[in-house]
Write a protein that holds these residues in place. Structure first.
Motif, PDB file in Angstrom:
ATOM      1  N   VAL A   2      30.938  56.694  40.315  1.00 43.73           N
ATOM      2  CA  VAL A   2      29.878  56.622  39.302  1.00 43.73           C
ATOM      3  C   VAL A   2      29.927  57.850  38.390  1.00 43.73           C
ATOM      4  CG1 VAL A   2      28.387  55.207  40.736  1.00 43.73           C
ATOM      5  CG2 VAL A   2      28.191  57.705  40.863  1.00 43.73           C
ATOM      6  N   PRO A   3      29.632  57.669  37.090  1.00 40.91           N
ATOM      7  CA  PRO A   3      29.661  58.780  36.142  1.00 40.91           C
ATOM      8  C   PRO A   3      28.415  59.657  36.193  1.00 40.91           C
ATOM      9  CG  PRO A   3      29.130  56.753  35.002  1.00 40.91           C
ATOM     10  CD  PRO A   3      29.416  56.372  36.411  1.00 40.91           C
ATOM     11  N   SER A   4      27.332  59.128  36.747  1.00 40.35           N
ATOM     12  CA  SER A   4      26.080  59.881  36.868  1.00 40.35           C
ATOM     13  C   SER A   4      25.582  59.797  38.306  1.00 40.35           C
ATOM     14  CB  SER A   4      25.010  59.323  35.924  1.00 40.35           C
ATOM     15  OG  SER A   4      25.405  59.474  34.575  1.00 40.35           O
ATOM     16  N   ILE A   5      24.982  60.871  38.771  1.00 39.10           N
ATOM     17  CA  ILE A   5      24.500  60.914  40.150  1.00 39.10           C
ATOM     18  C   ILE A   5      23.175  60.145  40.251  1.00 39.10           C
ATOM     19  CG2 ILE A   5      23.831  62.401  42.067  1.00 39.10           C
ATOM     20  CD1 ILE A   5      25.376  64.664  40.694  1.00 39.10           C
ATOM     21  N   PRO A   6      23.097  59.165  41.132  1.00 39.18           N
ATOM     22  CA  PRO A   6      21.826  58.442  41.305  1.00 39.18           C
ATOM     23  C   PRO A   6      20.700  59.394  41.705  1.00 39.18           C
ATOM     24  CG  PRO A   6      23.628  57.271  42.366  1.00 39.18           C
ATOM     25  CD  PRO A   6      24.176  58.604  41.967  1.00 39.18           C
ATOM     26  N   ASP A   7      19.508  59.139  41.203  1.00 35.31           N
ATOM     27  CA  ASP A   7      18.366  60.006  41.464  1.00 35.31           C
ATOM     28  C   ASP A   7      17.768  59.666  42.828  1.00 35.31           C
ATOM     29  OD1 ASP A   7      16.408  61.881  41.188  1.00 35.31           O
ATOM     30  OD2 ASP A   7      15.129  60.651  39.896  1.00 35.31           O
ATOM     31  N   ARG A   8      18.365  60.247  43.845  1.00 39.90           N
ATOM     32  CA  ARG A   8      17.949  59.986  45.225  1.00 39.90           C
ATOM     33  C   ARG A   8      18.366  61.186  46.062  1.00 39.90           C
ATOM     34  NH1 ARG A   8      22.197  56.538  48.565  1.00 39.90           N
ATOM     35  NH2 ARG A   8      21.381  58.087  50.025  1.00 39.90           N
ATOM     36  N   ASP A   9      17.951  61.181  47.332  1.00 43.06           N
ATOM     37  CA  ASP A   9      18.286  62.284  48.233  1.00 43.06           C
ATOM     38  C   ASP A   9      19.620  62.035  48.938  1.00 43.06           C
ATOM     39  OD1 ASP A   9      15.894  63.607  47.671  1.00 43.06           O
ATOM     40  OD2 ASP A   9      14.813  62.499  49.235  1.00 43.06           O
ATOM     41  N   TYR A  10      20.339  63.132  49.193  1.00 44.95           N
ATOM     42  CA  TYR A  10      21.574  63.081  49.973  1.00 44.95           C
ATOM     43  C   TYR A  10      21.513  64.161  51.042  1.00 44.95           C
ATOM     44  CZ  TYR A  10      23.544  60.118  46.323  1.00 44.95           C
ATOM     45  OH  TYR A  10      23.768  59.094  45.439  1.00 44.95           O
ATOM     46  N   ASP A  11      21.906  63.803  52.239  1.00 44.46           N
ATOM     47  CA  ASP A  11      21.945  64.795  53.315  1.00 44.46           C
ATOM     48  C   ASP A  11      23.003  65.866  53.037  1.00 44.46           C
ATOM     49  OD1 ASP A  11      20.021  63.352  54.761  1.00 44.46           O
ATOM     50  OD2 ASP A  11      21.573  62.117  55.714  1.00 44.46           O
ATOM     51  N   VAL A  12      24.163  65.416  52.570  1.00 42.23           N
ATOM     52  CA  VAL A  12      25.304  66.312  52.370  1.00 42.23           C
ATOM     53  C   VAL A  12      26.026  65.949  51.089  1.00 42.23           C
ATOM     54  CG1 VAL A  12      27.599  66.978  53.241  1.00 42.23           C
ATOM     55  CG2 VAL A  12      25.688  66.727  54.836  1.00 42.23           C
ATOM     56  N   CYS A  13      26.490  66.974  50.375  1.00 44.84           N
ATOM     57  CA  CYS A  13      27.395  66.769  49.248  1.00 44.84           C
ATOM     58  C   CYS A  13      28.720  67.450  49.573  1.00 44.84           C
ATOM     59  CB  CYS A  13      26.823  67.338  47.954  1.00 44.84           C
ATOM     60  SG  CYS A  13      27.954  67.193  46.542  1.00 44.84           S
ATOM     61  N   PHE A  14      29.778  66.664  49.672  1.00 49.10           N
ATOM     62  CA  PHE A  14      31.125  67.203  49.816  1.00 49.10           C
ATOM     63  C   PHE A  14      31.681  67.499  48.420  1.00 49.10           C
ATOM     64  CE2 PHE A  14      31.024  65.065  53.987  1.00 49.10           C
ATOM     65  CZ  PHE A  14      31.628  66.031  54.784  1.00 49.10           C
ATOM     66  N   VAL A  15      32.091  68.738  48.201  1.00 45.21           N
ATOM     67  CA  VAL A  15      32.702  69.129  46.933  1.00 45.21           C
ATOM     68  C   VAL A  15      34.151  69.486  47.240  1.00 45.21           C
ATOM     69  CG1 VAL A  15      32.561  70.644  44.934  1.00 45.21           C
ATOM     70  CG2 VAL A  15      30.477  70.027  46.167  1.00 45.21           C
ATOM     71  N   LEU A  16      35.074  68.714  46.689  1.00 46.79           N
ATOM     72  CA  LEU A  16      36.473  68.808  47.083  1.00 46.79           C
ATOM     73  C   LEU A  16      37.364  69.336  45.952  1.00 46.79           C
ATOM     74  CD1 LEU A  16      36.884  65.348  48.893  1.00 46.79           C
ATOM     75  CD2 LEU A  16      35.943  67.480  49.796  1.00 46.79           C
ATOM     76  N   ASP A  17      38.239  70.274  46.294  1.00 41.79           N
ATOM     77  CA  ASP A  17      39.358  70.674  45.434  1.00 41.79           C
ATOM     78  C   ASP A  17      38.935  71.334  44.123  1.00 41.79           C
ATOM     79  OD1 ASP A  17      42.256  70.650  45.278  1.00 41.79           O
ATOM     80  OD2 ASP A  17      42.082  69.172  43.677  1.00 41.79           O
ATOM     81  N   VAL A  18      37.749  71.927  44.062  1.00 39.59           N
ATOM     82  CA  VAL A  18      37.271  72.404  42.760  1.00 39.59           C
ATOM     83  C   VAL A  18      37.671  73.842  42.425  1.00 39.59           C
ATOM     84  CG1 VAL A  18      35.309  70.825  42.726  1.00 39.59           C
ATOM     85  CG2 VAL A  18      35.003  73.138  43.632  1.00 39.59           C
ATOM     86  N   GLY A  19      37.905  74.672  43.431  1.00 43.14           N
ATOM     87  CA  GLY A  19      38.200  76.079  43.142  1.00 43.14           C
ATOM     88  C   GLY A  19      36.946  76.861  42.810  1.00 43.14           C
ATOM     89  N   GLU A  20      36.247  76.403  41.789  1.00 44.03           N
ATOM     90  CA  GLU A  20      34.981  77.003  41.367  1.00 44.03           C
ATOM     91  C   GLU A  20      33.936  75.903  41.253  1.00 44.03           C
ATOM     92  OE1 GLU A  20      35.619  80.046  38.035  1.00 44.03           O
ATOM     93  OE2 GLU A  20      37.385  78.754  37.910  1.00 44.03           O
ATOM     94  N   PHE A  21      32.723  76.187  41.691  1.00 50.86           N
ATOM     95  CA  PHE A  21      31.674  75.175  41.712  1.00 50.86           C
ATOM     96  C   PHE A  21      31.417  74.577  40.325  1.00 50.86           C
ATOM     97  CE2 PHE A  21      27.182  73.836  41.650  1.00 50.86           C
ATOM     98  CZ  PHE A  21      27.205  72.916  42.687  1.00 50.86           C
ATOM     99  N   ARG A  22      31.518  75.399  39.292  1.00 51.19           N
ATOM    100  CA  ARG A  22      31.234  74.927  37.938  1.00 51.19           C
ATOM    101  C   ARG A  22      32.158  73.784  37.515  1.00 51.19           C
ATOM    102  NH1 ARG A  22      35.016  76.451  34.424  1.00 51.19           N
ATOM    103  NH2 ARG A  22      36.417  78.173  34.951  1.00 51.19           N
ATOM    104  N   ARG A  23      33.352  73.708  38.121  1.00 48.21           N
ATOM    105  CA  ARG A  23      34.311  72.680  37.736  1.00 48.21           C
ATOM    106  C   ARG A  23      33.906  71.288  38.201  1.00 48.21           C
ATOM    107  NH1 ARG A  23      39.851  73.159  39.463  1.00 48.21           N
ATOM    108  NH2 ARG A  23      40.327  71.876  37.632  1.00 48.21           N
TER     109      ARG A  23
END
Length: 316
Positions: A67-88
């Motif tokens: 999805v191109p936009s994050i649904p407006d709901r709660d998530y227990d965990v967000c996995f952020v993969l391969d970004v190097g820097e969070f801003r990416r």
């Protein structure tokens, strides 16, 4: 760290998975591998990218659910993969507050530790390899859909096993994925032999900008917004362009200048090993690996080139 991540997966039910802007094969492969695995465990999973899935990776299972936009709901965990820097991972994620905790999984040499849990191994051939380790450590088998994604992550980030990160683990994982039913030719055809004609037209314009240093150890090409307009293309089709100047005999460092918006460029660096381009990119506010890194720079193309070339003269 892997055991802690396995415990979080077991304890939680809802997961958001994301990766960096302009996702490459490892970004797409690792995130969809994790998504396929979590869904197989019965978890509630959303995959979000701030940029579209590149066409060549849309054959992967669950690619059509990103999805191109994050649904407006709660998530227990967000996995952020391969970004190097969070801003990416994009501005939307940075402003999203309905996440219990972040888990950061990466193999960049200079990765920020922004997660509650940070699994970072710069010796891993790809972030997809770290997803593989998690699945295996949990005692689970890799199903066919997940195997397709992991194989794609590994083969793309190792340059089809041509880069220095093609370590024993990379070949071991690839072999196991093939044993799980992955057809190597099926993947290779979709990644390397199903190009739209417009990509070659764009490549022709980019190669016309080729510059090679007098000593022959530095080469560069560029793509501008005008080239996109002329060929009816976009940045998605430039993946791998930097490998053309890198392939010239004698070249140690290749640079790819890609115009993002007027007066603003993405600069990609590739090294054959003698030069640490992650340190070079860090000087300009970027980062990456020893042999592959990048940064963003403002200015005209000539100004950006002069700045980069002047710095390279000091390290080569």
């Amino acid at each position: 760290m892997i055991e802690q991540i396995i415990a979080e997966i077991a304890a939680c039910s809802s997961f958001l998975i994301t990766t960096h802007e302009n996702p490459d094969g490892d970004a797409v492969g690792s995130s969809l591998a994790l998504a396929n695995h979590l869904r197989r465990l019965g978890k509630d999973v959303t995959v979000h990218y701030c940029d579209p899935v590149p066409d060549i990776y849309r054959f992967l299972p669950l690619a059509d659910t990103v999805v191109p936009s994050i649904p407006d709901r709660d998530y227990d965990v967000c996995f952020v993969l391969d970004v190097g820097e969070f801003r990416r991972a994009g501005k939307e994620l940075a402003g999203f507050k309905r996440i219990g905790k972040f888990i950061n999984i990466d193999h960049h040499l200079s990765c920020e530790e922004f997660g509650a849990l940070n699994l970072i191994d710069s010796q891993a051939c790809a972030t997809g390899a770290l997803i593989y380790r998690i699945i295996k450590a949990a005692g689970h088998e890799v199903d066919y859909d997940t195997a397709l994604c992991i194989y794609t992550a590994v083969i793309t980030d190792t340059g089809s096993f041509r880069y220095s990160n093609s370590n024993p683990e990379a070949f071991s994982i690839a072999g196991e994925m093939i044993a799980r039913g992955v057809n190597a030719w099926f993947i290779a055809e979709r990644l390397y032999e199903s190009q739209p004609r417009q990509r070659l037209e764009l490549l022709a314009l980019a190669l016309a900008t080729l510059e090679v240093s007098p000593r022959g150890d530095l080469a560069a090409i560029a793509v501008t917004l005008e080239m996109y307009e002329k060929t009816g293309t976009n940045a998605e089709l430039t993946d791998g362009f930097v490998n053309y100047p890198r392939s010239i005999r004698g070249v140690e460092v290749a640079v790819f200048f890609r115009e993002i918006e007027p007066g603003f460029y993405k600069v990609g660096f590739r090294s054959k090993g003698k030069v640490d381009v992650s340190s070079l990119a860090a000087n300009f506010g970027g980062g990456g690996h020893h042999n592959a890194a990048g940064c963003n720079m403002a200015g005209t193309l000539d100004e950006v080139k002069q700045t980069v070339f002047a710095r390279l003269q000091h390290v080569m």
